[in-house]
Design a protein around this motif. Structure first.
Motif, PDB file in Angstrom:
ATOM      1  N   THR A   1       0.815  -1.212   0.000  1.00 36.49           N
ATOM      2  CA  THR A   1       0.000   0.000   0.000  1.00 36.49           C
ATOM      3  C   THR A   1       0.849   1.262   0.000  1.00 36.49           C
ATOM      4  O   THR A   1       0.550   2.221  -0.728  1.00 36.49           O
ATOM      5  CB  THR A   1      -0.936  -0.005   1.225  1.00 36.49           C
ATOM      6  N   ALA A   2       1.899   1.296   0.804  1.00 41.70           N
ATOM      7  CA  ALA A   2       2.732   2.501   0.895  1.00 41.70           C
ATOM      8  C   ALA A   2       3.326   2.861  -0.457  1.00 41.70           C
ATOM      9  O   ALA A   2       3.361   4.037  -0.847  1.00 41.70           O
ATOM     10  CB  ALA A   2       3.832   2.299   1.932  1.00 41.70           C
ATOM     11  N   LEU A   3       3.792   1.854  -1.197  1.00 41.10           N
ATOM     12  CA  LEU A   3       4.369   2.123  -2.511  1.00 41.10           C
ATOM     13  C   LEU A   3       3.295   2.500  -3.518  1.00 41.10           C
ATOM     14  O   LEU A   3       3.532   3.318  -4.412  1.00 41.10           O
ATOM     15  CB  LEU A   3       5.154   0.895  -3.008  1.00 41.10           C
ATOM     16  N   VAL A   4       2.114   1.893  -3.399  1.00 38.59           N
ATOM     17  CA  VAL A   4       1.010   2.243  -4.301  1.00 38.59           C
ATOM     18  C   VAL A   4       0.629   3.713  -4.123  1.00 38.59           C
ATOM     19  O   VAL A   4       0.435   4.444  -5.100  1.00 38.59           O
ATOM     20  CB  VAL A   4      -0.209   1.338  -4.057  1.00 38.59           C
ATOM     21  N   ILE A   5       0.518   4.158  -2.871  1.00 36.09           N
ATOM     22  CA  ILE A   5       0.147   5.553  -2.608  1.00 36.09           C
ATOM     23  C   ILE A   5       1.190   6.504  -3.180  1.00 36.09           C
ATOM     24  O   ILE A   5       0.859   7.510  -3.835  1.00 36.09           O
ATOM     25  CB  ILE A   5      -0.044   5.780  -1.100  1.00 36.09           C
ATOM     26  N   GLU A   6       2.457   6.191  -2.989  1.00 34.89           N
ATOM     27  CA  GLU A   6       3.516   7.046  -3.523  1.00 34.89           C
ATOM     28  C   GLU A   6       3.442   7.124  -5.043  1.00 34.89           C
ATOM     29  O   GLU A   6       3.531   8.208  -5.634  1.00 34.89           O
ATOM     30  CB  GLU A   6       4.885   6.527  -3.089  1.00 34.89           C
ATOM     31  N   GLU A   7       3.275   5.976  -5.679  1.00 37.24           N
ATOM     32  CA  GLU A   7       3.241   5.955  -7.141  1.00 37.24           C
ATOM     33  C   GLU A   7       2.012   6.683  -7.681  1.00 37.24           C
ATOM     34  O   GLU A   7       2.108   7.487  -8.612  1.00 37.24           O
ATOM     35  CB  GLU A   7       3.257   4.511  -7.647  1.00 37.24           C
ATOM     36  N   GLN A   8       0.846   6.400  -7.093  1.00 35.49           N
ATOM     37  CA  GLN A   8      -0.374   7.048  -7.578  1.00 35.49           C
ATOM     38  C   GLN A   8      -0.334   8.556  -7.356  1.00 35.49           C
ATOM     39  O   GLN A   8      -0.825   9.328  -8.192  1.00 35.49           O
ATOM     40  CB  GLN A   8      -1.596   6.437  -6.885  1.00 35.49           C
ATOM     41  N   ALA A   9       0.243   9.007  -6.251  1.00 36.39           N
ATOM     42  CA  ALA A   9       0.379  10.445  -6.018  1.00 36.39           C
ATOM     43  C   ALA A   9       1.261  11.080  -7.084  1.00 36.39           C
ATOM     44  O   ALA A   9       0.967  12.182  -7.575  1.00 36.39           O
ATOM     45  CB  ALA A   9       0.952  10.704  -4.626  1.00 36.39           C
ATOM     46  N   ASP A  10       2.332  10.394  -7.466  1.00 39.07           N
ATOM     47  CA  ASP A  10       3.210  10.928  -8.510  1.00 39.07           C
ATOM     48  C   ASP A  10       2.500  10.995  -9.856  1.00 39.07           C
ATOM     49  O   ASP A  10       2.658  11.964 -10.612  1.00 39.07           O
ATOM     50  CB  ASP A  10       4.467  10.075  -8.619  1.00 39.07           C
ATOM     51  N   LEU A  11       1.721   9.976 -10.184  1.00 31.63           N
ATOM     52  CA  LEU A  11       0.991   9.985 -11.452  1.00 31.63           C
ATOM     53  C   LEU A  11      -0.024  11.126 -11.488  1.00 31.63           C
ATOM     54  O   LEU A  11      -0.157  11.829 -12.504  1.00 31.63           O
ATOM     55  CB  LEU A  11       0.288   8.641 -11.667  1.00 31.63           C
ATOM     56  N   LEU A  12      -0.769  11.304 -10.393  1.00 30.04           N
ATOM     57  CA  LEU A  12      -1.759  12.377 -10.341  1.00 30.04           C
ATOM     58  C   LEU A  12      -1.092  13.748 -10.382  1.00 30.04           C
ATOM     59  O   LEU A  12      -1.612  14.687 -11.014  1.00 30.04           O
ATOM     60  CB  LEU A  12      -2.608  12.235  -9.082  1.00 30.04           C
ATOM     61  N   THR A  13       0.032  13.884  -9.716  1.00 36.22           N
ATOM     62  CA  THR A  13       0.772  15.142  -9.741  1.00 36.22           C
ATOM     63  C   THR A  13       1.201  15.481 -11.159  1.00 36.22           C
ATOM     64  O   THR A  13       1.053  16.619 -11.634  1.00 36.22           O
ATOM     65  CB  THR A  13       2.003  15.057  -8.818  1.00 36.22           C
ATOM     66  N   PHE A  14       1.756  14.499 -11.847  1.00 37.11           N
ATOM     67  CA  PHE A  14       2.217  14.702 -13.223  1.00 37.11           C
ATOM     68  C   PHE A  14       1.044  15.054 -14.137  1.00 37.11           C
ATOM     69  O   PHE A  14       1.105  16.013 -14.915  1.00 37.11           O
ATOM     70  CB  PHE A  14       2.914  13.428 -13.701  1.00 37.11           C
ATOM     71  N   LEU A  15      -0.040  14.292 -14.031  1.00 31.64           N
ATOM     72  CA  LEU A  15      -1.216  14.541 -14.868  1.00 31.64           C
ATOM     73  C   LEU A  15      -1.769  15.943 -14.655  1.00 31.64           C
ATOM     74  O   LEU A  15      -2.068  16.670 -15.612  1.00 31.64           O
ATOM     75  CB  LEU A  15      -2.309  13.521 -14.558  1.00 31.64           C
ATOM     76  N   SER A  16      -1.944  16.301 -13.405  1.00 32.39           N
ATOM     77  CA  SER A  16      -2.536  17.600 -13.099  1.00 32.39           C
ATOM     78  C   SER A  16      -1.696  18.737 -13.656  1.00 32.39           C
ATOM     79  O   SER A  16      -2.227  19.730 -14.176  1.00 32.39           O
ATOM     80  CB  SER A  16      -2.697  17.758 -11.587  1.00 32.39           C
ATOM     81  N   ALA A  17      -0.381  18.591 -13.562  1.00 34.96           N
ATOM     82  CA  ALA A  17       0.499  19.647 -14.052  1.00 34.96           C
ATOM     83  C   ALA A  17       0.428  19.777 -15.572  1.00 34.96           C
ATOM     84  O   ALA A  17       0.536  20.890 -16.117  1.00 34.96           O
ATOM     85  CB  ALA A  17       1.933  19.373 -13.621  1.00 34.96           C
ATOM     86  N   GLN A  18       0.231  18.663 -16.265  1.00 35.92           N
ATOM     87  CA  GLN A  18       0.257  18.696 -17.724  1.00 35.92           C
ATOM     88  C   GLN A  18      -1.097  19.034 -18.340  1.00 35.92           C
ATOM     89  O   GLN A  18      -1.154  19.615 -19.431  1.00 35.92           O
ATOM     90  CB  GLN A  18       0.730  17.332 -18.272  1.00 35.92           C
ATOM     91  N   LEU A  19      -2.201  18.665 -17.686  1.00 33.99           N
ATOM     92  CA  LEU A  19      -3.515  18.728 -18.329  1.00 33.99           C
ATOM     93  C   LEU A  19      -4.379  19.904 -17.905  1.00 33.99           C
ATOM     94  O   LEU A  19      -5.458  20.110 -18.479  1.00 33.99           O
ATOM     95  CB  LEU A  19      -4.288  17.426 -18.062  1.00 33.99           C
ATOM     96  N   GLN A  20      -3.986  20.651 -16.883  1.00 33.20           N
ATOM     97  CA  GLN A  20      -4.812  21.780 -16.437  1.00 33.20           C
ATOM     98  C   GLN A  20      -4.842  22.894 -17.495  1.00 33.20           C
ATOM     99  O   GLN A  20      -3.905  23.087 -18.232  1.00 33.20           O
ATOM    100  CB  GLN A  20      -4.282  22.317 -15.112  1.00 33.20           C
TER     101      GLN A  20
END
Length: 680
Positions: A661-680
Motif C-alpha cells: 500500500t505505501a508504494l502504491v500511494i507514492e506511485e499514484q500520487a506521482d501519477l496524479l501530480t504529473f497529470l494535473s500539471a500537464q492537463l490543467q
C-alpha cells in the motif's frame, strides 16, 4: 516549460536482421537490468524523475489525500471451506491484506496469515492460496519483490503454525487438495540457471502431487509433456472429491483442453475436448455428468454437459448462447448461477439443472461481481460487488429466495452522490461500436476543457468492467473526468470481440482507443491539451502505440510496465506465451505487422510527443523492465520541444500484483501530480 536534461544513454551499433531487414537496437545493453551501466542509468533516471516531480505543485496534497482515502477498514468477500469461513481484511493502511478465519459468518474473526510480517518493506505478497478439506490446512504461495515465482508453504489453521513443507520454482499455479487433506497437486517449472530467474524464458511446466510432511524431491510426477514445452497445466479437484481435472493451456490463448480421470486411480486421463478447439471451463459434476462453460460454436458462451460413461457421445447443450457474454457458471443446489456481461457490466441469474426456469437476480447498480463463492450442496452464496462509485461490498445471497444481504460495506471519506457514471459509444475507423464508461461530477458542463484520463487495455480476452479504485477519487474531486474504454481484443463481447483485436487485427485496438479519444473531444468533454491516456502491461503497449501514431491527440501519457519492443518480447520469461495474441517476429508476415506498430520502433526523431511518465519495476519478470528502459531512452532522444519524458523505476517492484500500500500511494500520487500539471 524547460526541457529536462536527460541522463546520457550510450548508443551501441547493435543491429538485428529479421527476414532480410536490418533493425538497429542501440539500447540492447539495457536488457541486462543488473549491469553496472544499467544500474547507473536507472539511478540517474530516478533522480531526474524525483527532481522533476518534487518541483510540481500538488504532490503533498495528493499523497495526503490518498492516504486519508485509503485509511478505511475493508474486507473482501468471504468464502467457506468445510465448516470455516475465510476472508481478506485490511485495517486501512496495511501494506498487504491479512487473511482471517472464523467458525461463523458473523465472527468472531481471527488473523490466520499476515503477509506484513514476511518483509519489513511489505514487498512479499501472497500470490495464491487454497484451504484444504474441512478448512484445517491452508496452502499459500509467497512471491517476493513482485516476481511471478512463488514458494508454497502450508499453515495449520487451528494452531496458526506453518508445517515444514516448502515447494519452490512454482508460478502460474494454484493448489488442488486431496479430499482427505493429505496433500495437494500443484504446477512447477525446472529451476532456472543461476542469475537468470527474472529474465530467462520459462518453459516446461509439470504437475506434481505433494504429500504433507515429505520433501519436495519426493513429490510424485502426475503429468508432463516434454514434447510440448509451451503447454501449461492447472489441476483442479472436483467439489465431490471424485475427479482430478487438468486444464491444458498453450500460452495465453483462450482455447484449452480438459483432461479428467477418477481421483482414486492412477493412469491415463480421458480427453474431454479436442486439441485447443475452443475454451472450456470446468463447472462441476453430478457423478459421471461433467458440466463445462465453452465458446465452442458459441462465441458468447454456453453451458454444456458430457457423460464420462460415454465420452464418445460428446457434449450436449444445457444453457444456449445468448446476446450477452456468459462469463462464469457456478453450481448451486438444484441449478446453476449464470454470470453474464451486458455491454461490459454484469448480470446474474439462476437456472435449474436442466437450464430452464431462469430467474434474474437484481444487483445493487451497474457494476461488477468480483467474486462468486459457492458450493454445489450449499444454499449460501457469498459474493463481492463493486462499481466506479461503489466500493467493494460483500454480500450473502440466499437460495432459493434470491435475496442479497450486505455483510460489510466500507465507510468512505468521499461523497459518491456528487458524481455519476455514463456509458457512451464511439465509432471506430471501420464502423465498430466501441463502449466506454465516463465518470465525473454531476452537472458537468460540456465546455471542452475538462482534464480527462482515458484508460484502456484491449487484449488477451480481458474485460474491463466497472470497478472501484481509491486512486482515482482525488482526480474526480479536482474536477477531472475518468474514462474506461472497452476495446476490441478484450472479452466484453465474447470470442469474436477478442479475435478482432489479435494478430494482424491488433491495429483495431489502437483505432478503437483513438476513436474513444476523438469522441470525448467531439462531445465537449475535453480537448487534446487536456486529455491523458493510461494503461498497463498490454495497456502500456496500447498507450505506447497510440502516442506514437497520434502524438498530437494527447496532452499526457502514462504507459505502465508496457510491452514496448514487439520484436523481442518472446525472448524473455513468459513472453513467448503472448504470441497467441501478438504473433512473433520469427514469422516473416507477423514481423511486418509487429514492426508497423511496435512503440519502440515507431518513435521518430524530431516529433513533439506528449508529456510522458513511464513506470516499471526493476523486478518485473512478467514484462521485463527492458521494454520500458529502451522505450524511455529512445523517446528521450527523439523528443522535440520541452515536454518531459520521464521514467519512474520502482526498486524491488514487479508487474504490480502484491505491491504494498505505501508504494502504491507514492506511485499514484506521482501519477496524479504529473497529470494535473500537464492537463490543467
Amino acid at each position: 516549460m524547460v526541457r529536462p536534461e536527460y541522463p546520457a544513454a550510450r548508443l551501441s551499433d547493435h543491429v538485428d536482421t529479421y527476414h532480410g531487414q536490418a533493425v538497429p537496437d542501440p539500447y540492447r545493453w539495457l536488457e541486462d537490468p543488473d549491469s553496472p551501466e544499467s544500474r547507473a542509468w536507472i539511478e540517474a533516471q530516478n533522480r531526474l524523475t524525483e527532481a522533476y516531480l518534487s518541483g510540481l505543485p500538488g504532490r503533498d496534497h495528493f499523497r495526503t489525500r490518498l492516504t486519508q482515502l485509503w485509511d478505511m477498514p475493508r474486507r473482501g468477500a468471504p468464502w467457506k471451506r468445510g465448516g470455516r469461513y475465510f476472508q481478506w481484511q485490511n485495517t486501512g493502511l496495511q501494506n498487504q491484506d491479512v487473511l482471517q478465519v472464523a467458525d461463523q459468518l458473523d465472527g468472531p474473526w481471527r488473523p490466520l496469515l499476515d503477509p506484513n510480517t514476511l518483509r519489513e518493506d511489505g514487498t512479499a505478497a501472497i500470490n495464491s492460496h487454497a484451504a484444504g478439506p474441512g478448512g484445517q490446512r491452508l496452502a499459500y504461495a509467497v512471491s517476493d519483490g513482485g516476481s511471478d515465482w512463488q514458494t508454497w508453504t502450508v499453515r495449520d489453521v487451528v494452531s496458526g503454525q506453518d508445517l515444514p513443507d516448502r515447494l519452490e520454482w512454482s508460478k502460474f499455479s494454484g493448489a488442488a487438495w486431496l479430499p482427505d487433506g493429505s496433500g495437494f497437486y500443484y504446477g512447477r517449472y525446472p529451476q532456472p540457471e543461476t542469475g537468470e530467474a527474472l529474465t530467462s524464458a520459462t518453459y516446461g511446466q509439470t504437475v506434481y502431487l505433494h504429500r504433507l510432511g515429505t520433501a519436495q524431491s519426493e513429490d510424485q510426477l502426475i503429468y508432463a509433456r516434454p514434447d510440448q514445452p509451451e503447454w501449461g497445466f492447472y489441476p483442479q479437484v472436483s467439489d465431490d472429491g471424485t475427479l482430478l481435472v487438468l486444464y491444458v493451456t498453450h500460452g495465453t490463448r483462450t482455447q484449452n483442453m480438459l483432461l479428467v480421470r477418477p481421483l482414486a486411480q492412477d493412469g491415463d486421463f480421458t480427453t474431454l475436448t479436442p486439441l485447443f478447439e475452443a475454451a472450456y471451463q470446468f463447472v462441476g459434476n453430478d457423478g459421471p455428468l461433467v458440466y463445462a462453460l465453452t465458446d465452442q460454436a458459441a462465441p458468447q458462451g454456453r453451458l454444456m454437459v458430457a457423460d464420462l460413461r460415454a465420452p464418445e457421445a460428446g457434449w450436449q447443450e444445457v444453457v444456449p448462447e445468448s446476446s450477452d457474454t456468459l462469463e462464469a457458471v457456478q453450481m448451486v443446489p438444484g441449478g446453476f448461477l449464470l454470470l453474464s456481461l451486458h455491454d461490459a457490466s454484469h448480470r446474474l441469474a439462476l437456472v435449474g439443472r436442466d437450464g430452464q426456469g431462469r430467474q434474474d437476480i437484481a444487483l445493487p447498480t451497474l457494476g461488477t461481481v468480483t467474486s462468486l463463492n459457492t458450493h454445489p450442496d450449499d444454499p449460501e452464496v457469498l459474493l463481492g460487488f463493486t462499481s466506479f462509485l461503489y466500493p467493494q461490498t460483500a454480500y450473502r445471497l440466499t437460495l432459493p429466495d434470491l435475496t442479497l444481504q450486505p455483510l460489510f460495506a466500507p465507510t468512505l471519506d468521499f461523497n459518491v452522490d456528487a458524481y455519476e457514471t455514463r456509458q457512451l459509444f464511439a465509432t471506430s475507423r471501420d464502423g465498430t461500436r466501441v463502449p466506454m464508461f465516463v465518470v465525473h461530477r454531476k452537472g458537468l458542463a460540456l465546455t471542452g476543457d475538462h482534464p480527462t484520463l482515458l484508460y484502456g487495455y484491449g487484449g488477451f480476452n480481458v474485460s474491463l468492467t466497472p470497478s472501484f479504485s481509491v486512486s482515482r477519487l482525488p482526480w474526480l474531486e479536482q474536477g477531472g473526468v475518468y474514462v474506461v474504454a472497452n476495446l476490441r481484443g478484450g472479452g466484453e463481447y465474447g470470442l469474436a470481440w477478442h479475435e478482432a483485436g489479435m494478430l494482424e487485427r491488433k491495429q483495431n485496438v489502437f483505432d478503437d482507443f483513438i476513436a474513444c479519444a476523438e469522441h470525448l473531444i467531439q462531445q465537449g468533454y475535453t480537448a487534446p491539451a487536456h486529455l491523458g491516456i493510461q494503461g498497463g502491461s498490454n495497456g502500456g503497449l496500447l498507450v505506447g502505440a497510440c502516442l506514437t501514431q497520434r502524438p498530437e491527440l494527447f496532452g499526457a501519457a502514462l504507459p505502465a510496465v508496457g510491452v514496448m519492443d514487439m520484436l523481442r518480447f518472446q525472448r524473455f520469461t513468459i513472453g513467448w506465451a503472448w504470441t497467441s495474441d501478438y504473433g512473433s517476429s520469427d514469422d516473416p508476415e507477423q514481423f511486418q505487422t509487429l514492426l508497423a506498430y511496435s512503440p519502440l520502433h515507431n518513435l521518430k526523431d524530431g516529433v513533439a510527443y506528449p508529456p510522458t511518465l513511464i513506470t516499471t519495476g526493476d523486478h518485473d519478470d512478467r514484462v521485463v523492465p527492458a521494454h520500458s528502459f529502451k522505450f524511455a531512452a529512445r523517446m528521450q532522444a527523439a523528443q522535440a520541444g520541452d515536454a518531459p519524458v520521464l521514467i519512474r523505476i520502482q526498486t524491488r517492484g514487479g508487474h504490480g500484483a502484491g505491491k504494498p500500500t505505501a508504494l502504491v500511494i507514492e506511485e499514484q500520487a506521482d501519477l496524479l501530480t504529473f497529470l494535473s500539471a500537464q492537463l490543467q
